[in-house]
Design a protein around this motif. Structure first.
Motif, PDB file in Angstrom:
ATOM      1  N   PRO A  62       0.795  -1.226   0.000  1.00  0.00           N
ATOM      2  CA  PRO A  62       0.000   0.000   0.000  1.00  0.00           C
ATOM      3  C   PRO A  62       0.835   1.288   0.000  1.00  0.00           C
ATOM      4  CG  PRO A  62      -0.120  -1.067   2.144  1.00  0.00           C
ATOM      5  CD  PRO A  62       0.596  -2.015   1.229  1.00  0.00           C
ATOM      6  N   SER A  63       2.084   1.236   0.431  1.00  0.00           N
ATOM      7  CA  SER A  63       2.957   2.420   0.460  1.00  0.00           C
ATOM      8  C   SER A  63       4.316   2.063  -0.133  1.00  0.00           C
ATOM      9  CB  SER A  63       3.121   2.928   1.892  1.00  0.00           C
ATOM     10  OG  SER A  63       1.883   3.224   2.467  1.00  0.00           O
ATOM     11  N   ALA A  64       4.317   1.581  -1.357  1.00  0.00           N
ATOM     12  CA  ALA A  64       5.546   1.073  -1.982  1.00  0.00           C
ATOM     13  C   ALA A  64       6.656   2.118  -2.035  1.00  0.00           C
ATOM     14  CB  ALA A  64       5.240   0.545  -3.378  1.00  0.00           C
ATOM     15  N   ASP A  65       6.327   3.359  -2.380  1.00  0.00           N
ATOM     16  CA  ASP A  65       7.357   4.402  -2.464  1.00  0.00           C
ATOM     17  C   ASP A  65       8.071   4.593  -1.131  1.00  0.00           C
ATOM     18  OD1 ASP A  65       6.942   5.006  -5.162  1.00  0.00           O
ATOM     19  OD2 ASP A  65       5.400   6.498  -4.705  1.00  0.00           O
ATOM     20  N   GLN A  66       7.304   4.676  -0.051  1.00  0.00           N
ATOM     21  CA  GLN A  66       7.892   4.890   1.279  1.00  0.00           C
ATOM     22  C   GLN A  66       8.680   3.667   1.739  1.00  0.00           C
ATOM     23  OE1 GLN A  66       4.080   5.761   2.760  1.00  0.00           O
ATOM     24  NE2 GLN A  66       4.364   7.974   2.761  1.00  0.00           N
ATOM     25  N   ALA A  67       8.167   2.474   1.465  1.00  0.00           N
ATOM     26  CA  ALA A  67       8.862   1.252   1.868  1.00  0.00           C
ATOM     27  C   ALA A  67      10.183   1.120   1.107  1.00  0.00           C
ATOM     28  CB  ALA A  67       7.975   0.037   1.624  1.00  0.00           C
ATOM     29  N   CYS A  68      10.176   1.419  -0.181  1.00  0.00           N
ATOM     30  CA  CYS A  68      11.408   1.352  -0.968  1.00  0.00           C
ATOM     31  C   CYS A  68      12.422   2.385  -0.470  1.00  0.00           C
ATOM     32  CB  CYS A  68      11.118   1.565  -2.452  1.00  0.00           C
ATOM     33  SG  CYS A  68      10.235   0.183  -3.226  1.00  0.00           S
ATOM     34  N   ALA A  69      11.944   3.582  -0.136  1.00  0.00           N
ATOM     35  CA  ALA A  69      12.841   4.627   0.372  1.00  0.00           C
ATOM     36  C   ALA A  69      13.487   4.184   1.690  1.00  0.00           C
ATOM     37  CB  ALA A  69      12.081   5.934   0.562  1.00  0.00           C
ATOM     38  N   ALA A  70      12.709   3.541   2.565  1.00  0.00           N
ATOM     39  CA  ALA A  70      13.256   3.056   3.841  1.00  0.00           C
ATOM     40  C   ALA A  70      14.317   1.987   3.590  1.00  0.00           C
ATOM     41  CB  ALA A  70      12.136   2.501   4.718  1.00  0.00           C
ATOM     42  N   LEU A  71      14.060   1.090   2.665  1.00  0.00           N
ATOM     43  CA  LEU A  71      15.039   0.049   2.342  1.00  0.00           C
ATOM     44  C   LEU A  71      16.287   0.653   1.690  1.00  0.00           C
ATOM     45  CD1 LEU A  71      12.702  -2.822   1.223  1.00  0.00           C
ATOM     46  CD2 LEU A  71      14.435  -2.959   3.013  1.00  0.00           C
ATOM     47  N   GLU A  72      16.112   1.683   0.891  1.00  0.00           N
ATOM     48  CA  GLU A  72      17.265   2.377   0.301  1.00  0.00           C
ATOM     49  C   GLU A  72      18.150   2.951   1.409  1.00  0.00           C
ATOM     50  OE1 GLU A  72      18.621   3.079  -2.713  1.00  0.00           O
ATOM     51  OE2 GLU A  72      17.187   1.789  -3.730  1.00  0.00           O
ATOM     52  N   ARG A  73      17.519   3.640   2.385  1.00  0.00           N
ATOM     53  CA  ARG A  73      18.288   4.234   3.490  1.00  0.00           C
ATOM     54  C   ARG A  73      19.052   3.164   4.266  1.00  0.00           C
ATOM     55  NH1 ARG A  73      13.517   7.170   3.988  1.00  0.00           N
ATOM     56  NH2 ARG A  73      12.796   5.879   5.709  1.00  0.00           N
ATOM     57  N   ALA A  74      18.476   1.972   4.348  1.00  0.00           N
ATOM     58  CA  ALA A  74      19.095   0.874   5.102  1.00  0.00           C
ATOM     59  C   ALA A  74      20.016   0.024   4.227  1.00  0.00           C
ATOM     60  CB  ALA A  74      18.005  -0.005   5.720  1.00  0.00           C
ATOM     61  N   GLY A  75      20.184   0.410   2.983  1.00  0.00           N
ATOM     62  CA  GLY A  75      21.027  -0.365   2.088  1.00  0.00           C
ATOM     63  C   GLY A  75      20.489  -1.756   1.822  1.00  0.00           C
ATOM     64  N   GLY A  76      19.173  -1.920   1.946  1.00  0.00           N
ATOM     65  CA  GLY A  76      18.540  -3.218   1.712  1.00  0.00           C
ATOM     66  C   GLY A  76      18.709  -4.192   2.867  1.00  0.00           C
ATOM     67  N   ASP A  77      19.298  -3.734   3.972  1.00  0.00           N
ATOM     68  CA  ASP A  77      19.547  -4.584   5.141  1.00  0.00           C
ATOM     69  C   ASP A  77      18.383  -4.436   6.128  1.00  0.00           C
ATOM     70  OD1 ASP A  77      20.428  -5.875   7.434  1.00  0.00           O
ATOM     71  OD2 ASP A  77      22.411  -4.931   7.421  1.00  0.00           O
ATOM     72  N   PHE A  78      17.573  -5.462   6.249  1.00  0.00           N
ATOM     73  CA  PHE A  78      16.399  -5.393   7.115  1.00  0.00           C
ATOM     74  C   PHE A  78      16.778  -5.165   8.580  1.00  0.00           C
ATOM     75  CE2 PHE A  78      14.414  -6.927   3.367  1.00  0.00           C
ATOM     76  CZ  PHE A  78      13.080  -6.572   3.466  1.00  0.00           C
ATOM     77  N   ASP A  79      17.950  -5.611   8.979  1.00  0.00           N
ATOM     78  CA  ASP A  79      18.386  -5.396  10.359  1.00  0.00           C
ATOM     79  C   ASP A  79      18.750  -3.936  10.628  1.00  0.00           C
ATOM     80  OD1 ASP A  79      18.052  -8.059  11.236  1.00  0.00           O
ATOM     81  OD2 ASP A  79      19.983  -8.618  10.347  1.00  0.00           O
TER      82      ASP A  79
END
Length: 132
Positions: A62-79
């Motif tokens: 439902p919020s793909a843009d925001q979720a992708c931006a968060a993953l970008e900031r984390a370098g794709g590292d969920f931890d």
């Protein structure tokens, strides 16, 4: 002479049309990142899933843009999700939530899962990547 010229133009046009028709249609490029996100709530086993595509953002999230931006900031590292946000205040209510992700991030395989004490903790710790 006129008939020969007309015939030549028609033959050339037919050849160009045939060549254009035989060229394979270009498919939209696949996203470089595709994730299946799962949320399991409580002991009853209520489960929901969503897909997240990034580069470009999409999927059923439902919020793909925001979720992708968060993953970008984390370098794709969920931890690393939630590390750059302010601490979220949550109640001490115990209502366990298990989050999992599987797929690829920028072409690299992803397998991640973690259980949190309640939905508020889960949302804060994952920067809203999971629709909890």
């Amino acid at each position: 002479m006129r008939n020969r010229r007309t015939a030549a133009v028609l033959a050339l046009a037919a050849g160009l049309a045939a060549a254009a028709g035989s060229a394979p249609a270009q498919a939209a490029p696949e996203p470089r990142s595709h994730l299946d996100l799962t949320v399991e709530r409580g002991d009853a086993g209520a489960r929901s899933s969503t897909t997240l595509d990034c580069h470009p953002a999409g999927g059923s999230h439902p919020s793909a843009d925001q979720a992708c931006a968060a993953l970008e900031r984390a370098g794709g590292d969920f931890d690393q999700l939630g590390q750059t946000r302010h601490q979220q205040v949550c109640t001490m209510q115990y209502d366990p939530v298990r989050l999992s992700a599987a797929g690829t991030w920028e072409g690299k395989p992803v397998e991640w899962a973690m259980t949190f004490g309640n939905p508020c903790e889960a949302k804060g710790a994952t920067d809203g990547v999971f629709p909890v």
